[in-house]
Motif scaffolding. Structure first.
Motif, PDB file in Angstrom:
ATOM      1  N   ILE A  10       0.854  -1.149   0.099  1.00 24.07           N
ATOM      2  CA  ILE A  10       0.047   0.085  -0.193  1.00 24.07           C
ATOM      3  C   ILE A  10       0.883   1.172   0.130  1.00 24.07           C
ATOM      4  O   ILE A  10       1.679   1.307   1.190  1.00 24.07           O
ATOM      5  CB  ILE A  10      -0.778  -0.114   1.198  1.00 24.07           C
ATOM      6  CG1 ILE A  10      -1.794  -1.238   1.160  1.00 24.07           C
ATOM      7  CG2 ILE A  10      -1.802   1.261   1.280  1.00 24.07           C
ATOM      8  CD1 ILE A  10      -2.537  -1.412   2.466  1.00 24.07           C
ATOM      9  N   ILE A  14       8.587   6.150  -2.128  1.00 28.16           N
ATOM     10  CA  ILE A  14       9.934   5.680  -2.500  1.00 28.16           C
ATOM     11  C   ILE A  14       9.977   4.294  -1.681  1.00 28.16           C
ATOM     12  O   ILE A  14      10.666   3.405  -1.970  1.00 28.16           O
ATOM     13  CB  ILE A  14      11.104   6.587  -2.244  1.00 28.16           C
ATOM     14  CG1 ILE A  14      12.356   6.197  -3.205  1.00 28.16           C
ATOM     15  CG2 ILE A  14      11.224   6.783  -1.016  1.00 28.16           C
ATOM     16  CD1 ILE A  14      12.033   6.050  -4.475  1.00 28.16           C
ATOM     17  N   GLY A  40       5.492   8.125  -6.440  1.00 28.21           N
ATOM     18  CA  GLY A  40       6.623   8.929  -5.901  1.00 28.21           C
ATOM     19  C   GLY A  40       6.242   9.561  -4.446  1.00 28.21           C
ATOM     20  O   GLY A  40       6.872   9.742  -3.682  1.00 28.21           O
ATOM     21  N   VAL A 210      -6.834   2.577  -0.548  1.00 35.77           N
ATOM     22  CA  VAL A 210      -7.056   1.528   0.628  1.00 35.77           C
ATOM     23  C   VAL A 210      -7.843   2.396   1.579  1.00 35.77           C
ATOM     24  O   VAL A 210      -7.515   3.213   2.194  1.00 35.77           O
ATOM     25  CB  VAL A 210      -5.862   0.999   1.064  1.00 35.77           C
ATOM     26  CG1 VAL A 210      -6.169  -0.292   2.034  1.00 35.77           C
ATOM     27  CG2 VAL A 210      -5.333   0.175  -0.194  1.00 35.77           C
ATOM     28  N   PRO A 245       2.206   7.289   4.935  1.00 31.38           N
ATOM     29  CA  PRO A 245       2.797   8.191   6.057  1.00 31.38           C
ATOM     30  C   PRO A 245       2.322   7.899   7.414  1.00 31.38           C
ATOM     31  O   PRO A 245       1.169   7.663   7.329  1.00 31.38           O
ATOM     32  CB  PRO A 245       2.461   9.646   5.223  1.00 31.38           C
ATOM     33  CG  PRO A 245       2.343   9.408   3.987  1.00 31.38           C
ATOM     34  CD  PRO A 245       1.706   7.997   3.848  1.00 31.38           C
ATOM     35  N   VAL A 248      -1.121   9.632   7.928  1.00 27.80           N
ATOM     36  CA  VAL A 248      -2.180   8.863   7.454  1.00 27.80           C
ATOM     37  C   VAL A 248      -2.617   7.667   8.220  1.00 27.80           C
ATOM     38  O   VAL A 248      -3.592   7.291   8.490  1.00 27.80           O
ATOM     39  CB  VAL A 248      -1.857   8.410   5.989  1.00 27.80           C
ATOM     40  CG1 VAL A 248      -2.945   7.437   5.283  1.00 27.80           C
ATOM     41  CG2 VAL A 248      -1.655   9.792   5.152  1.00 27.80           C
ATOM     42  N   GLY A 420       8.332   2.702   5.171  1.00 26.62           N
ATOM     43  CA  GLY A 420       8.065   4.148   5.146  1.00 26.62           C
ATOM     44  C   GLY A 420       9.197   4.845   6.047  1.00 26.62           C
ATOM     45  O   GLY A 420       9.687   4.488   7.187  1.00 26.62           O
TER      46      GLY A 420
END
Ligand SMILES: Cc1cc2nc3c(=O)[nH]c(=O)nc-3n(C[C@H](O)[C@H](O)[C@H](O)COP(=O)(O)OP(=O)(O)OC[C@H]3O[C@@H](n4cnc5c(N)ncnc54)[C@H](O)[C@@H]3O)c2cc1C
Length: 452
Positions: A10, A14, A40, A210, A245, A248, A420
């Motif tokens: 998900i 990068i 990106g 998602v 992130p 999120v 992440g």
């Protein structure tokens, strides 16, 4: 469509791309689900409208000699340039070459992770009390605070000294005081990963948001939609990698971009989310007809003009930090506002943010606003705070966050995996190379989990 055997990733930032490349190269099938219509994530390079140079809306600098970025770029044949040029400071007497770096370094070097963790502000008060309000020390402290909140986008009253020390240690290993850019900007790095992925069994679905993950060990149902939450579909798989992130991941379910986990994530994971925070950044890129600042010679003893200026530091309330494209002499200049400055600017709309940046730049370099406005060709701005798929700039560790990144990164029941920048455990949170390192780390975890 989806065959249920693929590993689902998900996020095509990068970290997700790095993990996908590694898993694909290991012969595994991967499906990447990306909410936006582009890959990106917080790497977002635009070509400017009139010439061919890149404009970065997200990440711009390569911080140090980091193999995670140098290797793919060199393999891709990209041109890498080291940032060079002069740093100028705005002092009450006017513009002058900066001299504050050694004083700030001396303050930062005093942080010690063998002592109890504390906020950066608490550390400053404890180690540099300055009861007589000695001006030089007061100024050095203000610069140190500006550095911590500007570079890390962190609240100096919350960010932990242990987290800062870990970051400084990681930087030292890679000569992090040096910075680089790739010829076509960070887009080069995305292209390098596109090429790697193209040789493997990795598929990327963009515009796929998602919203729910129903899971039990070895079995996951991922509910997605493409912006119309009425038209949902469900994918089943045995392993999911979540790279969204931090902000999120923290967002309450029901909001766009937020992911509802059913059942909830383990208590330790949820507790670790509270120990890390996402900072705010507002950056504007101003493109001019020419590099008008080359003609400005600061009105002090200095015979120099600003033609070699790379960075400009000030104590401006809104845009304290600026940089040019040095050593490339492009007619662009970037304004950077973090933490409080970003919070204040965040209340304004785009046109007011741009106006404020022009006013600040004019006053800092001692030019007339009219002259600067007449020179202006284009402006670039992206609101990372209001974008539901980022909800801020990048992460930092608060006091007591020592084990938080490890807990954030930890797999759940060998079924849910996490990567992440916020999950990086090497001291490089909030960077592109930290995000890539997390992607490589998790790819190993997944490969290992599939063979045990
Ligand atoms: C303004 C700015 C300047 C920066 N400057 C630098 C710099 O100079 N140097 C540096 O090293 N780093 C810099 N960074 C930090 C760097 O960009 C990030 O650390 C890195 O790009 C993070 O990568 P990631 O894969 O962890 O996250 P992301 O790039 O955010 O990727 C996560 C992906 O998940 C997707 N997503 C989110 N929610 C969902 C959902 N519900 N469903 C599906 N997909 C979803 C997002 O769209 C995104 O593509 C900067 C960041 C910002 C914002």
């Amino acid at each position: 469509m989806h065959n249920g055997k693929e590993i689902v990733i998900i996020g095509a930032g990068i970290a997700g791309l790095a993990a996908a490349a590694k898993l694909g190269e290991a012969g595994l099938s991967v499906l990447v689900l990306e909410a936006r219509d582009r890959i990106g994530g917080r790497i977002f390079t635009q070509k400017n409208t009139t010439s061919e140079f890149p404009i970065e809306l997200g990440a711009e600098f390569i911080h140090g000699l980091v193999p995670e970025i140098f290797e793919p770029l060199l393999e891709n044949g990209s041109e890498i340039t080291e940032v060079e040029g002069q740093s100028w400071c705005v002092a009450p007497e006017g513009l002058a070459p900066c001299k504050f770096f050694p004083q700030v370094d001396a303050i930062l070097e005093k942080m010690n992770d063998a002592a109890p963790d504390e906020s950066f502000l608490a550390f400053l008060e404890r180690c540099f009390p300055n009861p007589d309000h000695e001006q030089k020390l007061e100024k050095a402290k203000r610069r140190a605070i500006a550095y911590v909140s500007g570079f890390n986008a962190a609240d100096p009253g919350l960010v932990g000294t242990h987290w800062l020390v870990r970051g400084m240690r990681a930087e030292k290993k890679v000569e992090g005081h040096r910075a680089f850019r790739s010829g076509n900007g960070y887009e080069d790095l995305l292209n390098a990963f596109r090429k790697r992925i193209a040789r493997t069994d990795v598929r990327i679905h963009t515009k796929t948001i998602v919203e729910r993950i129903n899971w039990k060990p070895g079995q996951v149902e991922v509910t997605v939609h493409n912006g119309n939450s009425e038209a949902k579909s469900v994918l089943t798989t045995s392993n999911v990698l979540i790279t969204v992130p931090l902000a999120v991941l923290k967002a309450p379910s029901g909001q766009l971009g937020a992911i509802e986990f059913v059942p909830q994530l383990p208590a330790e994971k949820i507790a670790s989310l509270g120990k890390v925070e996402t900072g705010e950044i507002v950056r504007v890129v101003l493109q001019f007809r020419d590099r008008f600042w080359e003609r400005i010679t600061p009105g002090n003893d200095s015979p120099k003009s600003l033609s070699e200026m790379s960075f400009l530091f000030s104590e401006d309330e809104f845009f304290p930090t600026w940089w040019t494209s040095m050593p490339k002499k492009l007619p662009i200049i970037t304004g950077w506002a973090a933490f409080r400055s970003a919070e204040q600017l965040g209340r304004l709309d785009r046109s007011h943010i741009i106006k404020r940046s022009l006013e600040t730049l004019a006053s800092l370099v001692g030019a007339s606003l009219k002259v600067i406005e007449n020179q202006l060709q284009a402006t670039y701005f992206y609101d990372w705070q209001r974008d539901p798929f980022s909800r801020g700039a990048y992460s930092y560790g608060k006091v007591g966050a020592n084990a938080a990144q490890k807990a954030l990164a930890a797999p759940v029941a060998n079924t849910l995996f996490f990567a992440g920048e916020a999950t990086d455990t090497t001291g490089s949170n909030g960077t592109v190379h930290g995000a890539i390192a997390s992607g490589y780390r998790v790819a190993k975890e997944i490969i290992y989990a599939r063979h045990t």
